[in-house]
Write a protein that holds these residues in place. Structure first.
Motif, PDB file in Angstrom:
ATOM      1  N   GLY B  24      -6.313   4.098   9.821  1.00  0.00           N
ATOM      2  CA  GLY B  24      -5.726   2.800  10.121  1.00  0.00           C
ATOM      3  C   GLY B  24      -5.750   1.886   8.922  1.00  0.00           C
ATOM      4  O   GLY B  24      -6.320   2.210   7.880  1.00  0.00           O
ATOM      5  N   PRO B  25      -5.111   0.715   9.066  1.00  0.00           N
ATOM      6  CA  PRO B  25      -5.017  -0.202   7.935  1.00  0.00           C
ATOM      7  C   PRO B  25      -6.393  -0.708   7.510  1.00  0.00           C
ATOM      8  O   PRO B  25      -7.285  -0.884   8.341  1.00  0.00           O
ATOM      9  CB  PRO B  25      -4.165  -1.350   8.476  1.00  0.00           C
ATOM     10  N   ARG B  26      -6.537  -0.918   6.233  1.00  0.00           N
ATOM     11  CA  ARG B  26      -7.817  -1.388   5.712  1.00  0.00           C
ATOM     12  C   ARG B  26      -7.962  -2.893   5.913  1.00  0.00           C
ATOM     13  O   ARG B  26      -6.959  -3.614   5.958  1.00  0.00           O
ATOM     14  CB  ARG B  26      -7.899  -1.078   4.231  1.00  0.00           C
ATOM     15  N   PRO B  27      -9.184  -3.378   6.013  1.00  0.00           N
ATOM     16  CA  PRO B  27      -9.401  -4.822   6.173  1.00  0.00           C
ATOM     17  C   PRO B  27      -8.673  -5.633   5.095  1.00  0.00           C
ATOM     18  O   PRO B  27      -8.108  -6.690   5.379  1.00  0.00           O
ATOM     19  CB  PRO B  27     -10.914  -4.962   6.069  1.00  0.00           C
ATOM     20  N   GLY B  28      -8.698  -5.147   3.858  1.00  0.00           N
ATOM     21  CA  GLY B  28      -8.022  -5.861   2.781  1.00  0.00           C
ATOM     22  C   GLY B  28      -6.521  -5.955   3.014  1.00  0.00           C
ATOM     23  O   GLY B  28      -5.902  -7.004   2.793  1.00  0.00           O
ATOM     24  N   ALA B  29      -5.935  -4.864   3.481  1.00  0.00           N
ATOM     25  CA  ALA B  29      -4.495  -4.852   3.755  1.00  0.00           C
ATOM     26  C   ALA B  29      -4.164  -5.790   4.921  1.00  0.00           C
ATOM     27  O   ALA B  29      -3.136  -6.480   4.917  1.00  0.00           O
ATOM     28  CB  ALA B  29      -4.027  -3.432   4.064  1.00  0.00           C
ATOM     29  N   GLN B  30      -5.060  -5.829   5.902  1.00  0.00           N
ATOM     30  CA  GLN B  30      -4.834  -6.706   7.054  1.00  0.00           C
ATOM     31  C   GLN B  30      -4.958  -8.174   6.664  1.00  0.00           C
ATOM     32  O   GLN B  30      -4.189  -9.017   7.119  1.00  0.00           O
ATOM     33  CB  GLN B  30      -5.822  -6.355   8.169  1.00  0.00           C
TER      34      GLN B  30
END
Lengths: 125, 125
Positions: B24-30
Motif C-alpha cells: 500500500g501507499p507509504r505514509p510519505g506518499a499519503q
C-alpha cells in the motif's frame, strides 16, 4: 571540468551538548577554526554560520554548491578533533557534480551522521 | 510586495518507521498527496521528492524559497493526518521574506520537530 563553487557552513555557536554557561571557545567555533585552517580545493569556501537547529546532534556542518548538487547536513562532530575526517568527506563532496558521493567512499562518520539532505535547486526529472 | 517562490518538498518514499515490506501507499506518499490537495498561496509549489535522509525522524518535509530565505527540514509527521498542521506552518513560512517565522507563531509540531535549517544563499552579514 569546472566545478560549481561549494560552501561549507560550520555552525560556530554549537556547544555539542555541553553546559550553556561554560567559558572559552565553543566546540563549534573550534571545529570551524580547524576547518578554516585546512587546505581546500579552490572552489570550496568555508564559512561560519549561526545555529543550524541541529542542537541535539551537534556540532553540525551543512554543505551545498550550485543548483545541481544535493545539500547535506552532517552532525555529531565533537569539535576540532573531527576536522580531519570532516575535511575528508567534504572534499569528496566537492569533487562531485551532484553532491552524491558513493556510499562506500564516504567516511564512516558521514554514513552514520547524515542529519538530512535537500534536493538540488534544479531537481533531476 | 512580491514574494519569492517557495518550494515545499515532501519525501514521498518515507515509511515513517514502518516495516519495509508493507504494502500500500507509504505514509510519505499519503502526506504528499494530502498536501498537494490543499489550497496554497500562488507563490508556493508542493513537490514530492525522494529520500531526505531523515528516515529516523520521518515523515519529512523540506521548505525553501529564494536566495534570502532559510531552508528548513521538519520531521516526525505521521502521514496524511498531519497535512493540516504542516500546511499551517508552511503557509506561515511562505509569508516571510527570510523564512523566519516568529517562534510563538510556529505550530507546536514545528517548534519541536525542526530537524535542521540551512542559511540563505545570500547570507546576511
Amino acid at each position: 571540468m569546472t566545478m560549481e563553487p561549494v560552501e561549507v557552513l560550520v555552525c560556530s555557536t554549537c556547544r555539542a551538548g555541553m553546559p550553556t554557561d561554560m567559558e572559552g571557545p565553543r566546540p563549534g567555533a573550534q571545529l570551524a577554526e580547524a576547518l578554516l585552517a585546512k587546505d581546500w580545493p579552490a572552489h570550496v569556501t568555508v564559512k561560519t554560520t549561526e545555529c543550524l537547529s541541529n542542537c541535539d546532534s551537534g556540532c553540525s556542518i551543512a554543505v551545498r554548491g550550485g543548483a545541481d548538487r544535493w545539500t547535506y547536513v552532517y552532525g555529531n562532530f565533537t569539535g576540532a578533533e573531527d576536522a580531519a575526517l570532516a575535511h575528508e568527506g567534504l572534499v569528496k563532496y566537492a569533487g562531485t557534480e551532484d553532491g552524491l558521493v558513493p556510499w562506500r567512499e564516504r567516511p564512516v562518520h558521514f554514513r552514520k551522521n547524515c542529519i538530512a539532505r535537500i534536493p538540488p535547486l534544479r531537481l533531476p526529472e
